[in-house]
Design an enzyme around this catalytic site. Structure first.
Site, PDB file in Angstrom:
ATOM      1  N   TYR A   4       0.862  -1.334  -0.098  1.00  0.00           N
ATOM      2  CA  TYR A   4      -0.017  -0.256   0.017  1.00  0.00           C
ATOM      3  C   TYR A   4       0.882   1.213  -0.070  1.00  0.00           C
ATOM      4  O   TYR A   4       1.927   1.216   0.609  1.00  0.00           O
ATOM      5  CB  TYR A   4      -0.803   0.029   1.362  1.00  0.00           C
ATOM      6  CG  TYR A   4      -1.987  -0.656   1.306  1.00  0.00           C
ATOM      7  CD1 TYR A   4      -3.409  -0.507   0.711  1.00  0.00           C
ATOM      8  CD2 TYR A   4      -1.846  -2.137   1.691  1.00  0.00           C
ATOM      9  CE1 TYR A   4      -4.182  -1.346   0.798  1.00  0.00           C
ATOM     10  CE2 TYR A   4      -2.874  -3.097   1.545  1.00  0.00           C
ATOM     11  CZ  TYR A   4      -4.262  -2.545   1.274  1.00  0.00           C
ATOM     12  OH  TYR A   4      -5.125  -3.605   1.422  1.00  0.00           O
ATOM     13  N   TYR A  15      -0.335 -10.085   0.079  1.00  0.00           N
ATOM     14  CA  TYR A  15       0.560  -9.640   0.974  1.00  0.00           C
ATOM     15  C   TYR A  15       0.689 -10.331   2.042  1.00  0.00           C
ATOM     16  O   TYR A  15      -0.593 -10.698   2.538  1.00  0.00           O
ATOM     17  CB  TYR A  15       0.625  -8.133   1.091  1.00  0.00           C
ATOM     18  CG  TYR A  15      -0.713  -7.452   1.640  1.00  0.00           C
ATOM     19  CD1 TYR A  15      -0.817  -7.263   2.874  1.00  0.00           C
ATOM     20  CD2 TYR A  15      -1.746  -7.113   0.803  1.00  0.00           C
ATOM     21  CE1 TYR A  15      -2.088  -6.905   3.393  1.00  0.00           C
ATOM     22  CE2 TYR A  15      -2.847  -6.391   1.337  1.00  0.00           C
ATOM     23  CZ  TYR A  15      -2.963  -6.509   2.607  1.00  0.00           C
ATOM     24  OH  TYR A  15      -4.309  -5.939   3.026  1.00  0.00           O
ATOM     25  N   ARG A  35      -2.830 -12.075   2.933  1.00  0.00           N
ATOM     26  CA  ARG A  35      -4.359 -11.612   2.307  1.00  0.00           C
ATOM     27  C   ARG A  35      -4.406 -11.955   0.997  1.00  0.00           C
ATOM     28  O   ARG A  35      -3.557 -11.933   0.025  1.00  0.00           O
ATOM     29  CB  ARG A  35      -4.393 -10.281   2.600  1.00  0.00           C
ATOM     30  CG  ARG A  35      -4.390  -9.635   4.122  1.00  0.00           C
ATOM     31  CD  ARG A  35      -5.861  -9.862   5.183  1.00  0.00           C
ATOM     32  NE  ARG A  35      -6.916 -10.531   4.326  1.00  0.00           N
ATOM     33  CZ  ARG A  35      -7.889  -9.517   3.778  1.00  0.00           C
ATOM     34  NH1 ARG A  35      -7.946  -8.238   4.099  1.00  0.00           N
ATOM     35  NH2 ARG A  35      -8.905  -9.764   3.389  1.00  0.00           N
ATOM     36  N   HIS A  50      -7.075  -8.017  -3.037  1.00  0.00           N
ATOM     37  CA  HIS A  50      -8.599  -7.418  -2.603  1.00  0.00           C
ATOM     38  C   HIS A  50      -8.503  -5.997  -2.918  1.00  0.00           C
ATOM     39  O   HIS A  50      -7.532  -5.196  -2.952  1.00  0.00           O
ATOM     40  CB  HIS A  50      -9.056  -7.682  -1.255  1.00  0.00           C
ATOM     41  CG  HIS A  50      -8.097  -7.305  -0.246  1.00  0.00           C
ATOM     42  ND1 HIS A  50      -6.907  -7.828   0.397  1.00  0.00           N
ATOM     43  CD2 HIS A  50      -8.089  -5.860   0.328  1.00  0.00           C
ATOM     44  CE1 HIS A  50      -6.403  -7.143   1.010  1.00  0.00           C
ATOM     45  NE2 HIS A  50      -7.102  -6.184   1.337  1.00  0.00           N
ATOM     46  N   HIS A  71     -10.600  -2.564  -1.504  1.00  0.00           N
ATOM     47  CA  HIS A  71     -11.426  -1.986  -0.390  1.00  0.00           C
ATOM     48  C   HIS A  71     -12.388  -1.195  -1.096  1.00  0.00           C
ATOM     49  O   HIS A  71     -11.901  -0.342  -1.877  1.00  0.00           O
ATOM     50  CB  HIS A  71     -10.689  -1.362   0.589  1.00  0.00           C
ATOM     51  CG  HIS A  71      -9.857  -2.237   1.452  1.00  0.00           C
ATOM     52  ND1 HIS A  71      -9.988  -2.613   2.548  1.00  0.00           N
ATOM     53  CD2 HIS A  71      -8.522  -2.398   1.263  1.00  0.00           C
ATOM     54  CE1 HIS A  71      -9.224  -3.272   3.052  1.00  0.00           C
ATOM     55  NE2 HIS A  71      -8.008  -3.011   2.461  1.00  0.00           N
TER      56      HIS A  71
END
Lengths: 236, 185
Positions: free
Chosen positions: A107, A146, A156, A159, A161
């Protein structure tokens, strides 16, 4: 003023269990007491309106909205769908916000210290207003999986959000969209915090040949259903 | 009837996307719900978000939706949005600059609706902010009255003026003996 006429309760058979021990962060952050019933009043049935002032067209193209020099790295995709109410009616001109990791699984957030490269041309953030049919559309890149520290060797699944407003403040929904066929889904505590299999699968986008654009990007369809009925104008 | 899409946690890495501290600031309201031009009494809400052992939640987000000074929702007025959003800081603190909402209907005490989001919260939680200097109205409010008396205080922000601004302190506790009242709203 816009307000929702009728509102069913949140469908707790679809939503996650608040305290879900496999997701460790719920341990100290899940409320433990029974929720107090609240008869919806205007405080719940109205909500903020975000007009076109809040969003411009470039906000929905994550492959361009943060470019400094050069191209965003990764597999371009198109993610589109409709925001609907439980009556199947479109939720029009509502704000949809998205955020995601880059193609390497990192991120653009200062607290993310995963050892994977940042992409200087990609923040992974975007927003859009739904159109008259409730449809939104983002161009982005496929996010990477990640690791996280929830348990040994925890990863995870890829995805995106989503944050959606709807018309009434209590229609507010924050969720995550996953990708079909991801082997990490069965292992992920956050995805599995919703016990109902059908409900979980509503979080998985569908590959869409119709949304796929030749020579450009694969397309994925992800519809979002908010609780309650569509907005109708009320006398103010 | 299509069924509802399940909620999922906001996770830890949202502030750059959703809050004014982020990389796409400006046009989505932040923590200033009303500016100087807005009619009404300017107030500041100084909040804290705490977890089950009383530690600050440094990566949470709080949203507020409120009526204007005359108790009307969604009325377009210069300098007043009705909606605000704030991320929490390392001490779990958040601040809103707004105006005191008017009562929405006869018999209802002034209040703001609140949604709380954080990593570790799989569903966001709804609560309300009432105001300690509205004791008479609070005593008559049907929602406050529906809450067991020992827990009502978790919904009431405490007046504590500072810097010449009418200020209120409000603590949201996600768990514990003084867990905030959260509504099935």
């Amino acid at each position: 003023m816009r307000a929702v006429e009728r509102l069913a309760t949140r469908d707790w058979s679809s939503h996650p269990t608040q305290h879900y021990p496999r997701y460790r962060s719920t341990e100290l952050r899940a409320y433990k007491r029974r929720l107090v019933p609240l008869q919806p009043s205007l405080s719940e049935l109205t909500g903020p309106v975000f007009g076109h002032v809040a969003v411009d067209a470039s906000d929905s193209d994550l492959t361009r909205n943060a470019v400094r020099s050069g191209e965003v790295l990764g597999e371009r995709i198109i993610v589109s769908g409709r925001v609907l109410d439980e009556g199947g009616r479109p939720v029009r001109e509502t704000l949809v916000e998205v955020w995601q990791a880059n193609s390497a699984g990192r991120y653009a957030h200062q607290a993310d210290n995963h050892d994977a490269p940042l992409d200087p041309n990609f923040t992974g953030t975007g927003r859009a207003l739904t159109d008259s049919e409730g449809r939104y559309r983002f161009t982005t890149i496929r996010p990477g999986a990640y690791p996280w520290r929830n348990h040994h060797n925890a990863w995870r699944p890829a995805h995106i959000h989503f944050s959606v407003f709807g018309t009434a403040f209590v229609q507010r929904l924050v969720t995550q969209m996953y990708f079909p066929g991801d082997p990490l889904l069965t292992l992920d505590p956050i995805f599995n915090s919703t016990s109902d299999l059908d409900a979980r699968n509503r979080l998985v986008a569908k590959f869409s040949p119709d949304l796929t654009e030749p020579e450009l990007a694969l397309g994925f369809e992800f519809d979002i259903v908010l609780r309650g009925q569509a907005a109708t104008p009320m006398e103010s | 009837m299509p069924p509802q899409t399940p909620s999922q946690t906001v996770g830890p890495f949202f502030s750059h996307a959703l809050t004014p501290a982020g990389s796409r600031p400006g046009r989505i309201p932040g923590n200033r719900i009303a500016d100087e031009a807005a009619p009404g009494v300017p107030i500041r809400i100084e909040g804290r978000l705490l977890d089950g052992v009383g530690d600050p939640v440094p990566d949470g987000m709080v949203e507020i939706w409120q009526a204007d000074d005359e108790g009307v929702y969604g009325r377009i007025a210069e300098g007043f949005h009705g909606f605000g959003r704030a991320g929490t800081d390392p001490d779990g603190r958040f601040t809103f600059l707004t105006i005191k909402p008017g009562p929405v209907a006869p018999g209802m005490a002034p209040h703001a609706s609140v949604a709380v989001f954080a990593r570790g919260m799989l569903n966001h939680a709804f609560t309300r902010i009432y105001f300690s200097d509205e004791a008479v109205a609070n005593a008559a409010d049907p929602v406050l009255s529906s809450v067991e008396p020992t827990r009502r205080g978790t919904l009431v922000a405490t007046r504590n003026d500072r810097d010449g601004i009418q200020s209120y302190e409000f603590t949201i506790r996600l768990q514990g003996d003084r867990e905030s009242v959260f509504f099935d709203a």
